[in-house]
Write an enzyme that holds these catalytic residues in place. Structure first.
Site, mmCIF file in Angstrom:
data_model
loop_
_atom_site.group_PDB
_atom_site.id
_atom_site.type_symbol
_atom_site.label_atom_id
_atom_site.label_comp_id
_atom_site.label_asym_id
_atom_site.label_seq_id
_atom_site.Cartn_x
_atom_site.Cartn_y
_atom_site.Cartn_z
ATOM 1 N N ILE A 13 45.839 43.303 27.137
ATOM 2 C CA ILE A 13 46.249 42.031 26.534
ATOM 3 C C ILE A 13 46.759 42.263 25.111
ATOM 4 C CG2 ILE A 13 45.549 39.667 25.950
ATOM 5 C CD1 ILE A 13 43.474 39.764 28.133
ATOM 6 N N ASP A 32 42.377 50.216 17.248
ATOM 7 C CA ASP A 32 41.723 50.377 18.551
ATOM 8 C C ASP A 32 40.880 51.637 18.493
ATOM 9 O OD1 ASP A 32 42.878 49.198 21.611
ATOM 10 O OD2 ASP A 32 41.319 50.721 21.497
ATOM 11 N N SER A 35 38.523 53.595 23.385
ATOM 12 C CA SER A 35 37.428 53.917 24.303
ATOM 13 C C SER A 35 37.774 53.523 25.733
ATOM 14 C CB SER A 35 36.141 53.208 23.864
ATOM 15 O OG SER A 35 36.328 51.810 23.915
ATOM 16 N N SER A 126 36.899 33.614 27.463
ATOM 17 C CA SER A 126 37.191 33.688 28.898
ATOM 18 C C SER A 126 36.726 32.432 29.618
ATOM 19 C CB SER A 126 36.454 34.903 29.472
ATOM 20 O OG SER A 126 36.395 34.853 30.862
ATOM 21 N N TYR A 151 28.239 40.511 30.229
ATOM 22 C CA TYR A 151 29.609 40.414 29.716
ATOM 23 C C TYR A 151 29.956 38.960 29.404
ATOM 24 C CZ TYR A 151 34.561 39.424 30.105
ATOM 25 O OH TYR A 151 35.809 38.905 29.889
ATOM 26 N N LYS A 155 30.697 36.651 25.698
ATOM 27 C CA LYS A 155 31.799 35.724 25.376
ATOM 28 C C LYS A 155 31.232 34.406 24.837
ATOM 29 C CE LYS A 155 35.212 38.372 26.334
ATOM 30 N NZ LYS A 155 35.979 38.929 25.220
ATOM 31 N N TYR A 179 40.751 32.434 28.375
ATOM 32 C CA TYR A 179 41.742 32.892 29.352
ATOM 33 C C TYR A 179 41.239 32.665 30.759
ATOM 34 C CZ TYR A 179 42.632 35.951 25.318
ATOM 35 O OH TYR A 179 42.825 36.462 24.074
ATOM 36 N N ASN A 181 42.817 33.898 34.671
ATOM 37 C CA ASN A 181 42.949 35.277 35.173
ATOM 38 C C ASN A 181 44.289 35.888 34.781
ATOM 39 O OD1 ASN A 181 40.754 34.051 36.753
ATOM 40 N ND2 ASN A 181 40.828 35.930 37.942
ATOM 41 N N ARG A 233 41.706 30.789 42.044
ATOM 42 C CA ARG A 233 41.718 31.090 40.617
ATOM 43 C C ARG A 233 43.023 30.572 40.005
ATOM 44 N NH1 ARG A 233 37.366 32.167 41.881
ATOM 45 N NH2 ARG A 233 36.096 34.031 41.523
ATOM 46 N N ARG A 297 31.719 38.836 47.385
ATOM 47 C CA ARG A 297 31.262 39.684 46.276
ATOM 48 C C ARG A 297 30.237 38.874 45.479
ATOM 49 N NH1 ARG A 297 35.699 41.739 41.928
ATOM 50 N NH2 ARG A 297 35.718 39.526 41.390
ATOM 51 N N ASP A 300 30.734 35.883 42.440
ATOM 52 C CA ASP A 300 32.029 35.192 42.383
ATOM 53 C C ASP A 300 31.855 33.679 42.442
ATOM 54 O OD1 ASP A 300 33.866 37.214 42.087
ATOM 55 O OD2 ASP A 300 34.152 37.528 44.231
HETATM 56 N N1 UFG Z 1 38.976 39.943 44.892
HETATM 57 C C1 UFG Z 1 39.092 40.449 46.159
HETATM 58 N N2 UFG Z 1 39.221 41.790 46.302
HETATM 59 C C2 UFG Z 1 39.220 42.660 45.246
HETATM 60 C C3 UFG Z 1 39.108 42.117 43.940
HETATM 61 C C4 UFG Z 1 38.976 40.760 43.803
HETATM 62 O O1 UFG Z 1 39.086 39.713 47.144
HETATM 63 O O2 UFG Z 1 39.320 43.878 45.468
HETATM 64 C C5 UFG Z 1 38.861 38.487 44.714
HETATM 65 C C6 UFG Z 1 37.567 38.070 44.034
HETATM 66 O O3 UFG Z 1 36.541 37.955 44.973
HETATM 67 C C7 UFG Z 1 37.992 36.759 43.388
HETATM 68 C C8 UFG Z 1 39.471 36.956 43.066
HETATM 69 O O4 UFG Z 1 39.894 38.049 43.860
HETATM 70 O O5 UFG Z 1 37.868 35.739 44.313
HETATM 71 C C9 UFG Z 1 39.711 37.296 41.610
HETATM 72 O O6 UFG Z 1 38.896 38.390 41.238
HETATM 73 P P1 UFG Z 1 39.101 39.202 39.891
HETATM 74 O O7 UFG Z 1 38.050 40.283 39.858
HETATM 75 O O8 UFG Z 1 40.518 39.637 39.761
HETATM 76 O O9 UFG Z 1 38.849 38.119 38.794
HETATM 77 P P2 UFG Z 1 37.552 37.214 38.517
HETATM 78 O O10 UFG Z 1 37.968 35.805 38.709
HETATM 79 O O11 UFG Z 1 36.357 37.698 39.205
HETATM 80 O O12 UFG Z 1 37.355 37.645 37.017
HETATM 81 C C10 UFG Z 1 37.485 36.789 36.001
HETATM 82 C C11 UFG Z 1 37.894 37.566 34.732
HETATM 83 C C12 UFG Z 1 36.734 38.327 34.183
HETATM 84 C C13 UFG Z 1 35.504 37.453 34.151
HETATM 85 C C14 UFG Z 1 35.189 36.952 35.521
HETATM 86 C C15 UFG Z 1 33.888 36.199 35.558
HETATM 87 O O13 UFG Z 1 38.947 38.459 35.004
HETATM 88 O O14 UFG Z 1 37.043 38.734 32.873
HETATM 89 O O15 UFG Z 1 36.257 36.133 35.908
HETATM 90 O O16 UFG Z 1 33.605 35.739 36.825
HETATM 91 F F1 UFG Z 1 34.427 38.103 33.700
#
Ligand code: UFG
Length: 340
Positions: A13, A32, A35, A126, A151, A155, A179, A181, A233, A297, A300
């Site tokens: 970002i 930065d 890391s 977030s 995490y 935030k 933010y 996604n 999302r 997962r 979620d």
């Molecule tokens: N998903 C899959 N397969 C994958 C990866 C993700 O089906 O291999 C699905 C997840 O289950 C979810 C969607 O895709 O339904 C989005 O998943 P992401 O991991 O891309 O994003 P998230 O919504 O889980 O993550 C966001 C932010 C994070 C934050 C998180 C908290 O990116 O910074 O929400 O829930 F921490």
């Protein structure tokens, strides 16, 4: 010319925000600790902007001495704080690493900003602070929910640290951007997301599967109470997201803030399911993706998307890129990385 410090400016970002700030006429100082990234995006930013002299300081904001030195050596008008760890799973297995780094670095930035006359602090927050929302879409007034990961908790705590600091110290004021996604890459395909190891997030996993680095995408759950059973999302294009930062910085520097601490959702307002996103990716890039339905997962949320009205009205910002453009840019970046 006003100077903006971008902490974590070599990351996904941060690098996109640096490009947009430079293009909007700001001087940018990138810092930065490297890391969680290499110099790929920093070099990409220099190429895109033609700014071969873009200043870069390798340092950790957990180091108060180094932070103080940075603020005393440069006149900084605004700071955007990205420098933080962001892997949800790792934060559960190693919470002290997350609390230690994410809180200390932000506290140090605030201390230094306060001490050196940098009034304007922008924090990268977030949508995770909303948890599983009771009503959709979420506005900035929607209640925050107890966090499900360290995490996410960092935030929330950092938002509170900023709110309380702004209330206590007239030397500083702040904006938190929440933010949704962020996905995609710069249209030049010179900067983008560089996940280390197996990607946790959906779009990097999709592009790595499409290029052949991963065998098969797992779609985590198709039995959610959503129209097609997969999670929903609000996927926000990274360049659109970066532009929101430029608007927020301008709001601070142009004395347009209505309160000393403000919060804005940064999203499109459009929900998209995992299945819809996978289909859109296949269609726009004209390819077939190997995927299967897998169990849910843990952790979620079922569905979350933004009401971006406040950002639209107050920041004069609106998401403009289509999902198709964004998914094409993500694929172009993956191909660029593979040298194709
Ligand atoms: N998903 C899959 N397969 C994958 C990866 C993700 O089906 O291999 C699905 C997840 O289950 C979810 C969607 O895709 O339904 C989005 O998943 P992401 O991991 O891309 O994003 P998230 O919504 O889980 O993550 C966001 C932010 C994070 C934050 C998180 C908290 O990116 O910074 O929400 O829930 F921490």
């Amino acid at each position: 010319m006003k100077r903006v410090l971008v902490s974590g400016g070599a990351g996904f970002i941060g690098s996109h925000v640096t490009v947009e700030l430079i293009e909007a006429g700001y001087d940018v100082l990138v810092a930065d600790d490297m890391s969680n990234c290499d110099l790929t995006c920093y070099e990409g930013v220099k190429k895109i902007t033609g700014r071969d002299d873009l200043p870069f300081v390798k340092m950790s904001f957990c180091d108060m001495e180094a932070t103080d030195k940075l603020f005393s050596e440069w006149k900084i008008d605004a700071v955007i704080h990205f420098a933080a760890f962001k892997a949800v799973g790792e934060s559960v297995s190693d919470p002290l690493k997350y609390y230690g780094n994410n809180l200390q670095s932000f506290i140090n930035v605030l201390e230094a900003a306060k001490a050196h006359g940098c009034r304007n602090v922008l924090f990268s927050s977030s949508a995770t602070v909303y948890g599983e929302p009771e009503e959709l879409p979420v506005t900035e007034k929607s209640p925050r929910q107890p966090s499900t990961s360290p995490y996410g908790n960092t935030k929330q705590i950092c938002e509170d640290i900023l709110r309380d600091s702004v209330a206590a110290y007239p030397q500083i004021r702040g904006i938190a951007l929440r933010y949704f996604n962020p996905i995609g890459a710069h249209p030049s395909a010179l900067i983008g997301e560089l996940p280390r190891g197996v990607p946790n997030n959906l779009v990097p996993f999709i592009t790595q599967t499409a290029i052949g680095r991963r065998e098969c995408l797992s779609i985590f759950g198709d039995d959610y109470p959503t129209p097609d059973g997969t999670c929903q999302r609000d996927y926000i294009d990274i360049v659109d997201l970066a532009r929101a930062h430029v608007c927020a910085v301008a709001r601070m520097l142009d004395e347009k803030m209505e309160q000393e601490y403000e919060i804005f959702n940064v999203g499109t307002g459009r929900p998209l399911s995992v299945m819809e996103l996978v289909n859109a990716f296949q269609k726009v890039n004209n390819l077939k993706l190997n995927y299967k339905i897998a169990p849910r997962r843990p952790g979620d949320v079922t569905a979350i998307w933004a009401d971006p009205t406040l950002a639209n009205e107050k920041l004069g910002w609106k998401a403009t890129r289509t999902t198709e453009e964004t998914l094409a840019s993500a694929w172009a970046w993956e191909k660029h990385l593979a040298g194709k």
